[in-house]
Design a protein around this motif. Structure first.
Motif, PDB file in Angstrom:
ATOM      1  N   GLY A  22      30.981  37.505  55.173  1.00  0.00           N
ATOM      2  CA  GLY A  22      32.039  36.675  54.604  1.00  0.00           C
ATOM      3  C   GLY A  22      31.917  36.529  53.101  1.00  0.00           C
ATOM      4  O   GLY A  22      32.923  36.574  52.377  1.00  0.00           O
ATOM      5  N   VAL A  23      30.700  36.364  52.619  1.00  0.00           N
ATOM      6  CA  VAL A  23      30.495  36.227  51.171  1.00  0.00           C
ATOM      7  C   VAL A  23      30.854  37.520  50.455  1.00  0.00           C
ATOM      8  O   VAL A  23      31.531  37.515  49.421  1.00  0.00           O
ATOM      9  CB  VAL A  23      29.035  35.810  50.868  1.00  0.00           C
ATOM     10  N   ALA A  28      34.966  40.426  47.151  1.00  0.00           N
ATOM     11  CA  ALA A  28      35.900  41.528  46.938  1.00  0.00           C
ATOM     12  C   ALA A  28      37.340  41.030  46.994  1.00  0.00           C
ATOM     13  O   ALA A  28      38.189  41.438  46.195  1.00  0.00           O
ATOM     14  CB  ALA A  28      35.675  42.613  47.989  1.00  0.00           C
ATOM     15  N   PHE A  29      37.622  40.138  47.927  1.00  0.00           N
ATOM     16  CA  PHE A  29      38.971  39.601  48.055  1.00  0.00           C
ATOM     17  C   PHE A  29      39.314  38.723  46.858  1.00  0.00           C
ATOM     18  O   PHE A  29      40.458  38.668  46.442  1.00  0.00           O
ATOM     19  CB  PHE A  29      39.089  38.805  49.357  1.00  0.00           C
ATOM     20  N   GLY A  30      38.297  38.053  46.295  1.00  0.00           N
ATOM     21  CA  GLY A  30      38.514  37.226  45.110  1.00  0.00           C
ATOM     22  C   GLY A  30      39.051  38.039  43.955  1.00  0.00           C
ATOM     23  O   GLY A  30      39.910  37.574  43.199  1.00  0.00           O
ATOM     24  N   PHE A  84      47.891  28.028  45.725  1.00  0.00           N
ATOM     25  CA  PHE A  84      49.210  28.224  46.334  1.00  0.00           C
ATOM     26  C   PHE A  84      49.322  29.627  46.929  1.00  0.00           C
ATOM     27  O   PHE A  84      49.851  29.798  48.032  1.00  0.00           O
ATOM     28  CB  PHE A  84      50.315  27.980  45.308  1.00  0.00           C
ATOM     29  N   VAL A  85      48.822  30.628  46.225  1.00  0.00           N
ATOM     30  CA  VAL A  85      48.861  32.000  46.732  1.00  0.00           C
ATOM     31  C   VAL A  85      48.044  32.119  48.006  1.00  0.00           C
ATOM     32  O   VAL A  85      48.484  32.721  49.000  1.00  0.00           O
ATOM     33  CB  VAL A  85      48.374  32.994  45.659  1.00  0.00           C
ATOM     34  N   ILE A  86      46.863  31.536  48.031  1.00  0.00           N
ATOM     35  CA  ILE A  86      46.026  31.588  49.238  1.00  0.00           C
ATOM     36  C   ILE A  86      46.700  30.843  50.382  1.00  0.00           C
ATOM     37  O   ILE A  86      46.686  31.291  51.525  1.00  0.00           O
ATOM     38  CB  ILE A  86      44.617  31.039  48.949  1.00  0.00           C
TER      39      ILE A  86
END
Length: 125
Positions: A22-23, A28-30, A84-86
Motif C-alpha cells: 500500500g505504501v 506511485a499513485f501520489g 476533492f480529486v481523490i
C-alpha cells in the motif's frame, strides 16, 4: 533467537506485506494525483477564474516580518484540490463496485434438507 523468529513472523504476516504494498502503490499513485492536480486541474480552475494567476505565485507573498502566508495559502488550496480529486476518484470507484455487486446471482437450488424431504416423500408413496 526468539526475537528474530518473532520479527520474521511479523514481516511474513499479510498485514505487514499489505501495508508495504500500500505504501509503495500510494507513493506511485501520489505522483499521478500530483501531476493531475498541478498540470490539469489547477490550470483549468485557476486560469479562467483568476486570469492566469497560478497557485505558485502565492508562495512569494509575505509580511514585513518574513511570514510566508502566501506559501501557506498555496498549500491549503493544493490540499483542497487534491482532496476533492481523490474524493471524486473514490466516488467513481465505489460506483463501479456497486454495479458489480448489483449483478443478479443465479437462483439457488433446493437445499439439502429440501432434497431429503422430497426423497422421503417419494419413498413413502
Amino acid at each position: 533467537m526468539g526475537m528474530i523468529t518473532e520479527f520474521k513472523d511479523f514481516i511474513a504476516k499479510g498485514n505487514a506485506m499489505d501495508l508495504a504494498v500500500g505504501v509503495i502503490i500510494g507513493g506511485a499513485f501520489g505522483a499521478i494525483v500530483n501531476s493531475l492536480v498541478a498540470d490539469v486541474i489547477t490550470p483549468a480552475l485557476l486560469n479562467p477564474a483568476l486570469k492566469a494567476a497560478q497557485v505558485e505565485d502565492l508562495a512569494g507573498l509575505k509580511t514585513d516580518g518574513g511570514i510566508l502566508y502566501g506559501k501557506f495559502l498555496a498549500a491549503i488550496i493544493s490540499f483542497l484540490v487534491i482532496a476533492f480529486v481523490i474524493f471524486l476518484m473514490v466516488k467513481a470507484i465505489n460506483g463501479m463496485k456497486k454495479k458489480e455487486e448489483a449483478a443478479p446471482t443465479a437462483p439457488a437450488g433446493p437445499t439439502q434438507e429440501e432434497l431429503l424431504t422430497q426423497i422421503r416423500d417419494l419413498l413413502k408413496k
